[in-house]
Write a protein that holds these residues in place. Structure first.
Motif, PDB file in Angstrom:
ATOM      1  N   ASN A 139       0.816  -1.216   0.000  1.00 36.92           N
ATOM      2  CA  ASN A 139       0.000   0.000   0.000  1.00 36.92           C
ATOM      3  C   ASN A 139       0.852   1.269   0.000  1.00 36.92           C
ATOM      4  N   SER A 140       2.058   1.174  -0.536  1.00 41.54           N
ATOM      5  CA  SER A 140       2.979   2.303  -0.470  1.00 41.54           C
ATOM      6  C   SER A 140       3.132   2.958  -1.845  1.00 41.54           C
ATOM      7  N   PRO A 141       2.682   4.220  -2.010  1.00 47.12           N
ATOM      8  CA  PRO A 141       2.956   4.923  -3.277  1.00 47.12           C
ATOM      9  C   PRO A 141       4.431   5.249  -3.460  1.00 47.12           C
ATOM     10  N   VAL A 142       5.184   5.296  -2.360  1.00 41.79           N
ATOM     11  CA  VAL A 142       6.621   5.576  -2.455  1.00 41.79           C
ATOM     12  C   VAL A 142       7.331   4.445  -3.191  1.00 41.79           C
ATOM     13  N   LEU A 143       7.065   3.190  -2.786  1.00 37.36           N
ATOM     14  CA  LEU A 143       7.705   2.055  -3.443  1.00 37.36           C
ATOM     15  C   LEU A 143       7.164   1.849  -4.855  1.00 37.36           C
ATOM     16  N   GLU A 144       5.918   2.207  -5.108  1.00 36.42           N
ATOM     17  CA  GLU A 144       5.391   2.148  -6.478  1.00 36.42           C
ATOM     18  C   GLU A 144       6.206   3.045  -7.399  1.00 36.42           C
ATOM     19  N   ASN A 145       6.489   4.249  -6.924  1.00 31.01           N
ATOM     20  CA  ASN A 145       7.284   5.186  -7.718  1.00 31.01           C
ATOM     21  C   ASN A 145       8.705   4.672  -7.916  1.00 31.01           C
ATOM     22  N   ILE A 146       9.326   4.146  -6.854  1.00 36.07           N
ATOM     23  CA  ILE A 146      10.742   3.769  -6.911  1.00 36.07           C
ATOM     24  C   ILE A 146      10.942   2.534  -7.788  1.00 36.07           C
ATOM     25  N   LEU A 258      17.613  -4.668   1.760  1.00 36.19           N
ATOM     26  CA  LEU A 258      18.763  -5.154   1.002  1.00 36.19           C
ATOM     27  C   LEU A 258      18.446  -5.225  -0.488  1.00 36.19           C
ATOM     28  N   ILE A 259      17.229  -5.660  -0.838  1.00 36.19           N
ATOM     29  CA  ILE A 259      16.830  -5.722  -2.252  1.00 36.19           C
ATOM     30  C   ILE A 259      16.777  -4.318  -2.850  1.00 36.19           C
ATOM     31  N   LEU A 260      16.233  -3.357  -2.097  1.00 35.83           N
ATOM     32  CA  LEU A 260      16.172  -1.977  -2.572  1.00 35.83           C
ATOM     33  C   LEU A 260      17.573  -1.421  -2.810  1.00 35.83           C
ATOM     34  N   LEU A 263      19.175  -3.171  -5.918  1.00 34.29           N
ATOM     35  CA  LEU A 263      18.605  -2.696  -7.173  1.00 34.29           C
ATOM     36  C   LEU A 263      19.083  -1.281  -7.495  1.00 34.29           C
ATOM     37  N   CYS A 264      19.175  -0.418  -6.484  1.00 30.97           N
ATOM     38  CA  CYS A 264      19.685   0.943  -6.698  1.00 30.97           C
ATOM     39  C   CYS A 264      21.142   0.916  -7.156  1.00 30.97           C
ATOM     40  N   GLU A 265      21.946   0.062  -6.531  1.00 33.27           N
ATOM     41  CA  GLU A 265      23.362  -0.024  -6.899  1.00 33.27           C
ATOM     42  C   GLU A 265      23.536  -0.586  -8.303  1.00 33.27           C
TER      43      GLU A 265
END
Length: 487
Positions: A139-146, A258-260, A263-265
């Protein structure tokens, strides 16, 4: 004048030299009496040696007064975790504490801040929004965007607005496909390099440096580079794909973080992003240590997130605690930390790294005062504008109509932009559904073709068997006829 007179004159003018009498003194040396050594017994000697050793240990372990005072004042974090900042939301405080001890979270948020322009990302002013999103990913729009912007290509990314993303079920499926492909490529390269044997599967294989030396075949430079990149990041998550048998929301908040970060790296290491990063200022590329105290503790700060100023402390390696600690959070705690730090470093020697911490915090406090002053001025201007607009004044009908038309156009434009962004998002979701259906049809068609090919193959085999049996029967019958003719 005669010689006699000269001599008399000389005699009269010459001063007499007085000679002090020498006094001979006899020094009497006092003979000191020697103390007789007391012979101790063996048990008494052992007790005396043990007491001397205890005194030596106490002297060696005794800390200066300045160190004890510094330890008392700086032993506990300035910020203490409570649920007041969450405004009644159901938040697991234990999981929040785990996330705030992980250095991967501010590192991932810093990478997202660096990639906000090339990836059309919306960067939030507080780290708490990222933490809340990791606790409730569905339910997070933040993670949807990222996750949407990190997993999509450039063309698909540009079709979505900065703050919009795809629903959880869509980006969760894309995340599964991304890590399945990466782990598959990693394991295939490790097998080619001879790091693991063909008999071992992904669950039981281990990355051994000794086995790397026994290569079965040589890899190309590109394959070795890809293997180094994958083996450098994937072991953060483990040798087994964490998304192999479960969804993202079923993982623990630590593994989600850790997954976030991974993926960013991975996204940051792409050539197009590296070209963009090289043009940025060097001070923005990494989170520098602002200084260390006399106990060896290092302090870090993320100045990019102005709505949630934080200072983390990393304890000395010699200490038992080695995790990152959230030491300061918020403007009020920052002022308290500054006062406490000044009191702790008031006595004793002056250390250069502690002066760096003090100057850094002074600059931050000065920025906070400037921001508060600007906010106060903006509030006063808005209040004056509201009072002037509320006052009855003469205004021509034409000017009033123009003013109302301008306000209506602005409101219409905002509504149209929001509707257009939502329409683009809906069109992209519909396109994803069409592609999924087309892929399902293609897979079904391939399955039917394989089944028809298998049927044809079986029919051909049956016909071949029938022909072989007929040929054998004819050969047997011909052999029998020849045998009868001979008889």
């Amino acid at each position: 004048m005669s010689e006699h007179d000269d001599a008399d004159g000389l005699i009269l003018r010459e001063k007499r030299k007085r000679v002090k009498p020498t006094i001979f003194q006899v020094e009497i040396h006092q003979v000191k009496k020697r103390k007789k050594k007391i012979k101790l017994t063996k048990s008494a000697q052992r007790k005396l040696d043990a007491e001397n050793e205890k005194l030596k240990v106490k002297e060696n372990n005794a800390k200066p007064l300045e160190m004890t005072e510094f330890t008392k004042l700086m032993s506990k974090p300035i910020y203490r975790e409570d649920s007041s900042e969450w405004h009644g939301k159901q938040i697991d405080m234990k999981q929040i504490g785990i996330l705030r001890q992980m250095w991967q979270l501010p590192a991932a948020c810093h990478i997202l801040w660096l990639l906000q322009r090339p990836h059309n990302l919306q960067v939030y002013k507080t780290l708490s929004e990222y933490e809340e999103g990791l606790l409730d990913p569905k339910n997070s729009p933040v993670l949807e965007n990222i996750f949407t912007k990190l997993l999509l290509g450039k063309k698909e990314r540009d079709r979505l607005a900065a703050g919009l993303g795809l629903p959880y079920n869509v980006w969760n499926e894309q995340l599964h496909e991304h890590y399945t492909a990466r782990y598959h490529k990693w394991w295939s390269l490790k097998k080619q390099a001879g790091v693991i044997s063909e008999e071992n599967n992904e669950d039981s294989a281990s990355d051994d440096e000794a086995e790397k030396k026994k290569l079965q075949r040589d890899l190309t430079d590109d394959e070795w580079a890809l293997l180094d990149i994958l083996s450098g990041s994937l072991p953060i998550l483990g040798n087994v794909n964490p998304l192999k048998s479960c969804d993202f929301h079923e993982l623990s908040p630590r593994v989600r973080c850790l997954i976030l970060f991974d993926l960013c790296e991975t996204t940051l290491n792409k050539p197009s992003n590296l070209d963009y990063i090289r043009e940025m200022d060097d001070n923005d590329l990494r989170i520098q240590c602002i200084g260390s105290d006399r106990l060896g503790n290092r302090y870090f700060c993320c100045p990019q997130f102005t709505g949630d100023r934080r200072i983390y402390r990393l304890a000395d390696k010699s200490a038992n605690e080695g995790d990152l600690e959230l030491w300061v959070k918020g403007n009020d705690e920052l002022q308290t930390f500054y006062n406490t730090f000044l009191a702790a470093t008031k006595r004793g020697r002056k250390i250069k790294s502690e002066n760096q911490i003090r100057h850094f915090i002074e600059d931050m406090l000065e920025k906070i005062k400037e921001e508060a002053h600007e906010a106060q001025l903006a509030e006063e201007r808005a209040l004056k504008r509201a009072i002037l607009e509320a006052m009855p004044r003469k205004r021509s009908a034409r000017i009033q109509e123009l003013f109302q038309e301008k306000e209506e156009e602005e409101a219409t434009r905002l509504v149209a932009e929001a509707a257009e962004a939502e329409q683009k998002r809906a069109d992209y979701l519909a396109e994803i559904e069409r592609e999924k259906r087309a892929e399902q049809k293609r897979l079904a068609k391939e399955r039917e073709q394989r089944e028809s090919l298998n049927i044809h193959r079986e029919t051909r085999l049956q016909k071949r068997m029938v022909e072989v049996e007929k040929q054998l029967d004819t050969e047997l019958s011909a052999r029998d006829r020849r045998a009868l003719n001979r008889q």
